[in-house]
Design an enzyme around this catalytic site. Structure first.
Site, mmCIF file in Angstrom:
data_model
loop_
_atom_site.group_PDB
_atom_site.id
_atom_site.type_symbol
_atom_site.label_atom_id
_atom_site.label_comp_id
_atom_site.label_asym_id
_atom_site.label_seq_id
_atom_site.Cartn_x
_atom_site.Cartn_y
_atom_site.Cartn_z
ATOM 1 N N SER A 8 -4.461 2.932 -43.928
ATOM 2 C CA SER A 8 -3.997 2.456 -45.227
ATOM 3 C C SER A 8 -2.962 3.416 -45.818
ATOM 4 O O SER A 8 -3.270 4.568 -46.138
ATOM 5 C CB SER A 8 -5.166 2.301 -46.197
ATOM 6 O OG SER A 8 -4.642 2.050 -47.489
ATOM 7 N N HIS A 33 -1.818 -0.746 -42.771
ATOM 8 C CA HIS A 33 -2.387 -1.510 -43.881
ATOM 9 C C HIS A 33 -1.646 -1.159 -45.171
ATOM 10 O O HIS A 33 -1.473 0.012 -45.511
ATOM 11 C CB HIS A 33 -3.873 -1.163 -44.005
ATOM 12 C CG HIS A 33 -4.648 -1.970 -44.978
ATOM 13 N ND1 HIS A 33 -5.144 -3.233 -44.685
ATOM 14 C CD2 HIS A 33 -5.050 -1.704 -46.245
ATOM 15 C CE1 HIS A 33 -5.810 -3.692 -45.747
ATOM 16 N NE2 HIS A 33 -5.774 -2.780 -46.708
ATOM 17 N N ASP A 35 -1.546 -1.819 -49.224
ATOM 18 C CA ASP A 35 -2.336 -2.281 -50.371
ATOM 19 C C ASP A 35 -1.453 -2.529 -51.578
ATOM 20 O O ASP A 35 -0.928 -1.584 -52.175
ATOM 21 C CB ASP A 35 -3.371 -1.214 -50.730
ATOM 22 C CG ASP A 35 -4.486 -1.131 -49.707
ATOM 23 O OD1 ASP A 35 -5.180 -2.148 -49.508
ATOM 24 O OD2 ASP A 35 -4.657 -0.059 -49.107
ATOM 25 N N MET A 37 -1.273 -3.771 -55.409
ATOM 26 C CA MET A 37 -2.151 -3.944 -56.583
ATOM 27 C C MET A 37 -1.319 -4.184 -57.827
ATOM 28 O O MET A 37 -0.277 -3.543 -58.004
ATOM 29 C CB MET A 37 -2.977 -2.676 -56.802
ATOM 30 C CG MET A 37 -3.784 -2.255 -55.599
ATOM 31 S SD MET A 37 -4.670 -0.726 -55.958
ATOM 32 C CE MET A 37 -5.372 -0.386 -54.344
ATOM 33 N N HIS A 66 -2.343 -6.387 -47.735
ATOM 34 C CA HIS A 66 -3.543 -6.762 -48.505
ATOM 35 C C HIS A 66 -3.147 -6.919 -49.967
ATOM 36 O O HIS A 66 -2.898 -5.923 -50.654
ATOM 37 C CB HIS A 66 -4.586 -5.644 -48.304
ATOM 38 C CG HIS A 66 -5.851 -5.819 -49.071
ATOM 39 N ND1 HIS A 66 -6.756 -4.780 -49.229
ATOM 40 C CD2 HIS A 66 -6.395 -6.881 -49.722
ATOM 41 C CE1 HIS A 66 -7.790 -5.208 -49.938
ATOM 42 N NE2 HIS A 66 -7.592 -6.475 -50.264
ATOM 43 N N MET A 68 -3.902 -7.458 -53.631
ATOM 44 C CA MET A 68 -4.918 -7.427 -54.691
ATOM 45 C C MET A 68 -4.209 -7.780 -55.987
ATOM 46 O O MET A 68 -4.034 -6.941 -56.887
ATOM 47 C CB MET A 68 -5.571 -6.032 -54.741
ATOM 48 C CG MET A 68 -6.527 -5.802 -53.578
ATOM 49 S SD MET A 68 -6.864 -4.059 -53.282
ATOM 50 C CE MET A 68 -5.450 -3.643 -52.276
ATOM 51 N N MET A 137 -14.408 -6.494 -48.060
ATOM 52 C CA MET A 137 -14.262 -5.249 -48.833
ATOM 53 C C MET A 137 -15.606 -4.517 -48.847
ATOM 54 O O MET A 137 -16.621 -5.076 -49.261
ATOM 55 C CB MET A 137 -13.825 -5.531 -50.269
ATOM 56 C CG MET A 137 -12.375 -5.952 -50.434
ATOM 57 S SD MET A 137 -11.148 -4.857 -49.663
ATOM 58 C CE MET A 137 -11.469 -3.306 -50.521
ATOM 59 N N ASP A 175 -12.711 -2.868 -45.010
ATOM 60 C CA ASP A 175 -11.806 -1.997 -45.777
ATOM 61 C C ASP A 175 -12.579 -1.271 -46.872
ATOM 62 O O ASP A 175 -13.132 -1.905 -47.773
ATOM 63 C CB ASP A 175 -10.715 -2.892 -46.391
ATOM 64 C CG ASP A 175 -9.644 -2.130 -47.153
ATOM 65 O OD1 ASP A 175 -9.675 -0.886 -47.171
ATOM 66 O OD2 ASP A 175 -8.767 -2.804 -47.742
HETATM 67 C C1 DX5 Z 1 -8.844 -0.238 -51.748
HETATM 68 C C2 DX5 Z 1 -7.899 -0.562 -50.644
HETATM 69 C C3 DX5 Z 1 -8.144 0.191 -49.393
HETATM 70 C C4 DX5 Z 1 -8.061 1.690 -49.519
HETATM 71 C C5 DX5 Z 1 -9.075 2.243 -48.547
HETATM 72 O O1 DX5 Z 1 -8.759 -1.201 -52.719
HETATM 73 O O2 DX5 Z 1 -7.954 -1.946 -50.308
HETATM 74 O O3 DX5 Z 1 -7.317 -0.272 -48.324
HETATM 75 O O4 DX5 Z 1 -6.794 2.217 -49.229
HETATM 76 O O5 DX5 Z 1 -9.170 3.607 -48.723
HETATM 77 P P1 DX5 Z 1 -10.313 4.485 -48.045
HETATM 78 O O6 DX5 Z 1 -10.219 4.263 -46.551
HETATM 79 O O7 DX5 Z 1 -9.978 5.859 -48.462
HETATM 80 O O8 DX5 Z 1 -11.630 3.996 -48.578
HETATM 81 ZN ZN ZN Z 2 -6.847 -2.603 -48.514
#
Ligand code: DX5
Ligand code: ZN
Length: 217
Positions: A8, A33, A35, A37, A66, A68, A137, A175
């Site tokens: 990620s 990956h 993320d 947000m 991903h 969010m 998740m 994840d």
């Molecule tokens: C959280 C993200 C994850 C995050 C995971 O909302 O979707 O992808 O980066 O981080 P770790 O592996 O540190 O839990």
């Molecule tokens: Zn993620």
């Protein structure tokens, strides 16, 4: 079953994003990956199209995006144009999930659906044939570095049964809180893809951490 690691980039050093991307590009991880947000679907804001495009320029790896964000259907095309290989949307974030998943595939990229810890597997059971991937998740989405929630493993097992029972090729990704310490158990429970942020970028040797997860028993 596949064994794929998807580091990620949320845990990368954004001041050296190209360097960190090229480091993962040289690793045994097949995916990256990303993320995204929006500060509405989750209580945090990360990055959007220009950052995804910048990452895409530095790697040939499969870009696992991903989202969010609320109303993801409004932005799917722009994420595809910015370089996404797969766009995963949250089941809780869209009114018409089947339509949103179809519109991702119509762009010629892979479609994924994600469920938060409180969302049961049955909420997405009907859309599995429309998905290339289900993302479970194992923390509340929004932040890296949180502790793994063990209850998510039962959801993985339930999904494995459903997917195999219907003869589907849908991949299962998990994840949140993934590390070399639980990677073997997660692959054993039926995961195909492990997302790992802090356990990769926080490791003394990130490439070694990826190898450890790939080879974990
Ligand atoms: C959280 C993200 C994850 C995050 C995971 O909302 O979707 O992808 O980066 O981080 P770790 O592996 O540190 O839990
Ligand atoms: Zn993620």
């Amino acid at each position: 079953m596949a064994r794929i690691i998807s580091p990620s980039m949320l845990s990368a050093d954004f001041g050296y994003l190209a360097d960190d991307t090229r480091m993962i590009d040289r690793s045994a991880a097949e995916w990256l990956h990303i993320d995204v947000m929006d500060g509405v679907f989750v209580p945090n804001i990360s990055f959007g199209f220009p950052v995804l495009a910048a990452i895409a320029r530095e790697t040939a790896k499969f870009l696992d995006v991903h989202l969010m964000i609320v109303e993801p259907e409004k932005y799917i095309k722009r994420f595809a144009e910015a370089g996404a290989s797969l766009v995963t949307i949250h089941a809780e974030a869209t009114g018409d999930l089947p339509a949103a998943l179809r519109s991702i595939r119509a762009l010629g990229i892979k479609a994924g659906v994600s469920i938060k810890p409180a969302t049961p597997v049955w909420a997405i059971a009907d859309v599995l044939p429309l998905c290339d991937l289900v993302l479970v998740m194992s923390v509340e989405p929004g932040f890296g570095g949180q502790q793994f929630m063990p209850a998510s493993v039962d959801k993985v097992r339930e999904l494995r049964r459903l997917i195999d029972g219907q003869g589907l090729a849908t991949l299962i990704e998990i994840d949140g809180g993934v590390s070399p310490a639980n990677a073997g158990m997660l692959f054993g429970a039926g995961c195909d893809v492990l997302v790992a942020g802090s356990s990769v970028f926080g490791a003394p040797d990130p490439l070694e951490a990826i190898e450890q997860m790939l080879n974990a028993e």
